[in-house]
Design an enzyme around this catalytic site. Sequence first.
Site: not given
Length: 275
Positions: A25, A50, A55, A80, A113, A151, A249
């Site tokens: 997202v 996720d 975000y 994250k 992240h 990440s 999706i």
Amino acid sequence: DVKENYMDYITLNNGVKIPQIGLGVFRTPDGADTANAVKWAIEAGYRRIDTAKVYGNEKSVGRAVRNAGLAPEEVFITSKLPAEEKGYDAAWRCFEATMEDLGMETLDLYLIHAPWPWSEVGADYTRENIETWRAMEEIGQNGRCRAVGVSNFSVSDLKAILDNGTVKPAANQIRYFIGHTQEALTQFCMDEGILVEGYSPLATGRILKNPEVAAIAAKYGVSLPQVCIRYVLQKNVLPLPKAVHPEYIRQNAAVDFTLSDADIAYLDGLTDTER
């Protein structure tokens, strides 16, 4: 029937199972956009979502999962720690804020992240990451988070964690798509038992006009995004496609076909897929 692909699980190095295909997202606005994307994904059979603190849509993710009426353990949620937030105290503070926004008792996977702040890509934050990882290990052992990872970490970033920590990262989430497979990094992770999650499997949309990939899609009678996602899966990397339209999706997880070894090798050889 595409259920088997959604519901195939991979086992992380600590024994926790993670569903193969997830919904990302990133850049999906908070509110109805995120809530609907998560709702449609869960209705289509996705069981992995996720998100990330940066975000700005964790509240909508948490609400949508609760509204889906599934038990918390039925949906695998990743979030994250912001790349700018380094150090022991910052990691704990951000984790607590994420849990409050999600409105959940437990998180499935929590990732650092990035190894450096986004304003300083490539800068050396090794010492800070080692300190941050100390908190991540505790977060992963306190019963409220089932696995921890990283990440955008390079081989050297990972080695610093492996050499100085006591818990091996469960996953490294990296940018991964046809024409950009970060082979040395991916192989290092696999050799260490660190799962590779691939974000931007469609090169954030830039691969959609690629004629070579389109030709492979036509050969199999599937969409170009389906080829991209299937390719990532066959590389033993977990794809994180992003979509906000219910049909896309659904399509993104309908990858119940197999690319031939020859076609995988052909796709391996493609470069400039983002042009």
